[in-house]
Scaffold this motif. Structure first.
Motif, PDB file in Angstrom:
ATOM      1  N   PRO A   1       0.805  -1.212   0.000  1.00 13.16           N
ATOM      2  CA  PRO A   1       0.000   0.000   0.000  1.00 13.16           C
ATOM      3  C   PRO A   1       0.846   1.273   0.000  1.00 13.16           C
ATOM      4  O   PRO A   1       2.058   1.232   0.208  1.00 13.16           O
ATOM      5  CB  PRO A   1      -0.775  -0.106   1.315  1.00 13.16           C
ATOM      6  CG  PRO A   1       0.181  -0.809   2.227  1.00 13.16           C
ATOM      7  CD  PRO A   1       0.900  -1.806   1.356  1.00 13.16           C
ATOM      8  N   GLY A   2       0.150   2.423  -0.235  1.00 13.72           N
ATOM      9  CA  GLY A   2       0.711   3.728   0.014  1.00 13.72           C
ATOM     10  C   GLY A   2       1.406   4.409  -1.137  1.00 13.72           C
ATOM     11  O   GLY A   2       1.543   5.631  -1.143  1.00 13.72           O
ATOM     12  N   LEU A   3       1.864   3.641  -2.130  1.00 18.86           N
ATOM     13  CA  LEU A   3       2.583   4.225  -3.263  1.00 18.86           C
ATOM     14  C   LEU A   3       1.943   3.779  -4.577  1.00 18.86           C
ATOM     15  O   LEU A   3       2.618   3.532  -5.568  1.00 18.86           O
ATOM     16  CB  LEU A   3       4.055   3.808  -3.218  1.00 18.86           C
ATOM     17  CG  LEU A   3       4.830   4.243  -1.969  1.00 18.86           C
ATOM     18  CD1 LEU A   3       6.180   3.543  -1.893  1.00 18.86           C
ATOM     19  CD2 LEU A   3       5.021   5.761  -1.954  1.00 18.86           C
ATOM     20  N   THR A   4       0.629   3.670  -4.554  1.00 19.07           N
ATOM     21  CA  THR A   4      -0.081   3.057  -5.680  1.00 19.07           C
ATOM     22  C   THR A   4      -0.157   3.954  -6.912  1.00 19.07           C
ATOM     23  O   THR A   4      -0.666   3.522  -7.946  1.00 19.07           O
ATOM     24  CB  THR A   4      -1.491   2.632  -5.255  1.00 19.07           C
ATOM     25  OG1 THR A   4      -2.161   3.742  -4.658  1.00 19.07           O
ATOM     26  CG2 THR A   4      -1.422   1.484  -4.255  1.00 19.07           C
ATOM     27  N   HIS A   5       0.350   5.184  -6.830  1.00 19.44           N
ATOM     28  CA  HIS A   5       0.491   5.978  -8.052  1.00 19.44           C
ATOM     29  C   HIS A   5       1.633   5.429  -8.915  1.00 19.44           C
ATOM     30  O   HIS A   5       1.680   5.696 -10.116  1.00 19.44           O
ATOM     31  CB  HIS A   5       0.743   7.452  -7.729  1.00 19.44           C
ATOM     32  CG  HIS A   5       2.062   7.716  -7.084  1.00 19.44           C
ATOM     33  ND1 HIS A   5       2.331   7.379  -5.762  1.00 19.44           N
ATOM     34  CD2 HIS A   5       3.207   8.270  -7.556  1.00 19.44           C
ATOM     35  CE1 HIS A   5       3.570   7.729  -5.466  1.00 19.44           C
ATOM     36  NE2 HIS A   5       4.123   8.270  -6.528  1.00 19.44           N
ATOM     37  N   LYS A   6       2.520   4.619  -8.313  1.00 13.00           N
ATOM     38  CA  LYS A   6       3.621   4.003  -9.042  1.00 13.00           C
ATOM     39  C   LYS A   6       3.237   2.624  -9.581  1.00 13.00           C
ATOM     40  O   LYS A   6       3.594   2.261 -10.707  1.00 13.00           O
ATOM     41  CB  LYS A   6       4.849   3.840  -8.140  1.00 13.00           C
ATOM     42  CG  LYS A   6       5.395   5.112  -7.512  1.00 13.00           C
ATOM     43  CD  LYS A   6       6.546   4.763  -6.554  1.00 13.00           C
ATOM     44  CE  LYS A   6       6.988   5.929  -5.698  1.00 13.00           C
ATOM     45  NZ  LYS A   6       7.846   6.862  -6.433  1.00 13.00           N
ATOM     46  N   ALA A   7       2.543   1.840  -8.751  1.00 13.23           N
ATOM     47  CA  ALA A   7       2.247   0.446  -9.094  1.00 13.23           C
ATOM     48  C   ALA A   7       1.310  -0.126  -8.044  1.00 13.23           C
ATOM     49  O   ALA A   7       1.137   0.439  -6.967  1.00 13.23           O
ATOM     50  CB  ALA A   7       3.536  -0.377  -9.136  1.00 13.23           C
ATOM     51  N   THR A   8       0.722  -1.278  -8.363  1.00 13.82           N
ATOM     52  CA  THR A   8      -0.069  -2.033  -7.394  1.00 13.82           C
ATOM     53  C   THR A   8       0.355  -3.496  -7.471  1.00 13.82           C
ATOM     54  O   THR A   8       0.999  -3.932  -8.442  1.00 13.82           O
ATOM     55  CB  THR A   8      -1.576  -1.937  -7.671  1.00 13.82           C
ATOM     56  OG1 THR A   8      -1.860  -2.585  -8.938  1.00 13.82           O
ATOM     57  CG2 THR A   8      -2.045  -0.492  -7.716  1.00 13.82           C
ATOM     58  N   ILE A   9      -0.006  -4.241  -6.469  1.00 11.72           N
ATOM     59  CA  ILE A   9       0.253  -5.679  -6.507  1.00 11.72           C
ATOM     60  C   ILE A   9      -0.420  -6.297  -7.722  1.00 11.72           C
ATOM     61  O   ILE A   9       0.157  -7.137  -8.417  1.00 11.72           O
ATOM     62  CB  ILE A   9      -0.211  -6.338  -5.194  1.00 11.72           C
ATOM     63  CG1 ILE A   9       0.705  -5.899  -4.039  1.00 11.72           C
ATOM     64  CG2 ILE A   9      -0.238  -7.857  -5.311  1.00 11.72           C
ATOM     65  CD1 ILE A   9       0.235  -6.309  -2.668  1.00 11.72           C
ATOM     66  N   GLN A  10      -1.620  -5.865  -8.020  1.00 11.95           N
ATOM     67  CA  GLN A  10      -2.343  -6.413  -9.167  1.00 11.95           C
ATOM     68  C   GLN A  10      -1.629  -6.114 -10.481  1.00 11.95           C
ATOM     69  O   GLN A  10      -1.408  -7.020 -11.301  1.00 11.95           O
ATOM     70  CB  GLN A  10      -3.761  -5.850  -9.220  1.00 11.95           C
ATOM     71  CG  GLN A  10      -4.582  -6.401 -10.378  1.00 11.95           C
ATOM     72  CD  GLN A  10      -6.000  -5.850 -10.397  1.00 11.95           C
ATOM     73  OE1 GLN A  10      -6.215  -4.651 -10.184  1.00 11.95           O
ATOM     74  NE2 GLN A  10      -6.960  -6.722 -10.622  1.00 11.95           N
ATOM     75  N   SER A  11      -1.245  -4.855 -10.695  1.00 11.98           N
ATOM     76  CA  SER A  11      -0.642  -4.487 -11.976  1.00 11.98           C
ATOM     77  C   SER A  11       0.705  -5.171 -12.187  1.00 11.98           C
ATOM     78  O   SER A  11       0.993  -5.687 -13.277  1.00 11.98           O
ATOM     79  CB  SER A  11      -0.479  -2.966 -12.080  1.00 11.98           C
ATOM     80  OG  SER A  11       0.473  -2.474 -11.136  1.00 11.98           O
TER      81      SER A  11
END
Length: 444
Positions: free
Chosen positions: A65-75
């Motif tokens: 969490p917290g830096l999802t403008h960079k990436a997500t676990i899903q992507s």
């Protein structure tokens, strides 16, 4: 779960290449042999293409969490699967840092809901969370991560007494980022005086130099030997550190192991002129003379594992001036193709690629029934067409950040299918998210 039959494959596994069929049922490999006649819900004719165990990447940063403008676990899990990476181990320097068992459980919950690949997460260590670290379950968590040098995030462990206690008491594998913080700060102050705001990424291997790496890695090895700790040093980047590692005993018997990342094998400091901050990472990509020595240490088993340290940032973040641009580069979609390309150039054998990217991570971390194509093991499999080219381009990149330092590269092979725990998660450019990956378990 459905059944799967892969026919007419050239299997690369346990040091041998042979033609065979593989039958999978309920997520596991049930039979391996020629001319298998079982009926199956899904049949794939490999047509003589390579079949490999799924790649296991023991070091990634998926930013959630917290830096999802960079990436997500899903992507990023989707990007991994597109490149033949079926399992990943993700780092704790997200926001908040994963320094409690509750925060660690939350990340596992996100992955259970969204990850197409199999997953595990490191528990983070800090200067003041030893009690939480010691609660970590060795059978369900890949390891403890200690930043013995600051990187992206704020998890530096620089208290000597804390390090001593962690190494003395840890019930499981400790993975370390080794760069000496004092050396880096002194170097940074010097080069700020010399270059000021005009500094470029070309000075990065001077700021985060060989001395910083060797000093920290040597300390980690000394602590591990003193306490018989199971130590795994991540992303070795210098020839100077290679004498710390042993190749006289089998991997399964080693107490101290080491990893090399694809970017330290592929790039060198000459590439900063072309790519600049796009290849700024910690530890830095070093001068050209290090690269062939890293390759030699990989081939002679002083270095045990190939990984990516996948660490995406947005394009705009990377366009900032050198001092402000964050460190890290996205790589999890292409490590297998990078190493297969190296094999085509005669730098490494296909069998050794599979050993270092599939078998060795499973052995190093004692992963339960993964990393090999064996009857009774989880069906984590990758099909590769060695005659189909792959072009790294904007329209094929799966990362949320939508860029790669490899853009424009043409690989001589292509990942056509990726099977995750028996499920065909990726086939010829298309994903199937109807079944997600599994949590890794460890036979410890």
């Amino acid at each position: 779960m459905s059944s799967l039959l892969i026919r007419n494959a050239r299997l690369i596994n346990e040091g041998i290449i042979r033609e065979t069929d593989v039958f999978c049922k309920n997520g596991f490999i049930e039979q391996i042999g020629s001319g298998l006649g079982q009926s199956a819900d899904t049949v794939i004719d490999a047509k003589g293409n390579y079949l490999l165990p799924g790649v296991i990447d023991d070091q990634v940063h998926f930013r959630e969490p917290g830096l999802t403008h960079k990436a997500t676990i899903q992507s990023e899990a989707r990007a991994a699967v597109a490149g033949g990476v079926t399992s990943f181990m993700e780092m704790p320097n997200t926001v908040p840092n994963v320094l409690t068992q509750e925060l660690l459980a939350q990340k596992y919950g996100i992955a259970a809901r969204t990850s197409l690949a199999n997953y595990s997460f490191f528990m983070g260590g800090s200067n003041d969370n030893l009690d939480e670290v010691l609660k970590t379950d060795p059978e369900t968590v890949c390891g403890i991560k200690i930043f013995m040098g600051s990187s992206t995030g704020n998890m530096l462990v620089d208290n000597a007494k804390v390090l001593e206690e962690v190494f003395r008491k840890s019930p499981m594998l400790i993975a370390t980022h080794c760069e000496d913080e004092g050396t880096i700060r002194a170097n940074a102050a010097h080069y700020r005086e010399v270059y000021g705001d005009s500094a470029t990424a070309a000075i990065h291997p001077l700021v985060r130099n060989e001395e910083a790496c060797l000093k920290s890695s040597s300390m980690a090895v000394e602590l591990a030997r003193k306490h018989n700790t199971r130590l795994h040093i991540l992303h070795i980047s210098t020839a100077d550190e290679l004498a710390l590692f042993d190749n006289t005993v089998p991997l399964k018997e080693k107490r101290i192991t080491a990893e090399v990342c694809v970017h330290h094998l592929w790039f060198d400091a000459d590439d900063y002129a072309r790519l600049g901050n796009l290849i700024k990472c910690n530890p830095a990509i070093k001068a050209p003379h290090h690269k062939p020595q890293l390759w030699q240490a990989l081939l002679d088993d002083r270095l045990d594992i190939i990984a990516t340290d996948h660490a995406p940032h947005t394009w705009d973040e990377k366009q900032q001036p050198y001092w402000q641009a964050p460190s890290g580069l996205p790589l999890v979609q292409h490590p297998l193709l990078l190493m297969l390309e190296a094999a085509s150039q005669g730098k490494i054998s296909l069998e050794k690629v599979v050993e270092k990217m599939c078998h060795a991570p499973a052995d190093c971390f004692q992963i339960d029934r993964r990393g090999y194509v064996r009857e009774g093991y989880w069906a984590d499999l990758v099909l590769v067409d060695p005659a189909q080219k792959t072009v790294v381009a904007k329209d094929t990149i799966q990362y949320q950040c939508s860029w790669s330092p490899l853009e424009g590269t043409v690989f001589g092979a292509a990942v056509t299918h990726t099977v995750v725990s028996g499920h065909v998660a990726y086939a010829n450019g298309r994903f199937d998210d109807t079944t997600l990956g599994k949590r890794l378990r460890f036979a410890r």
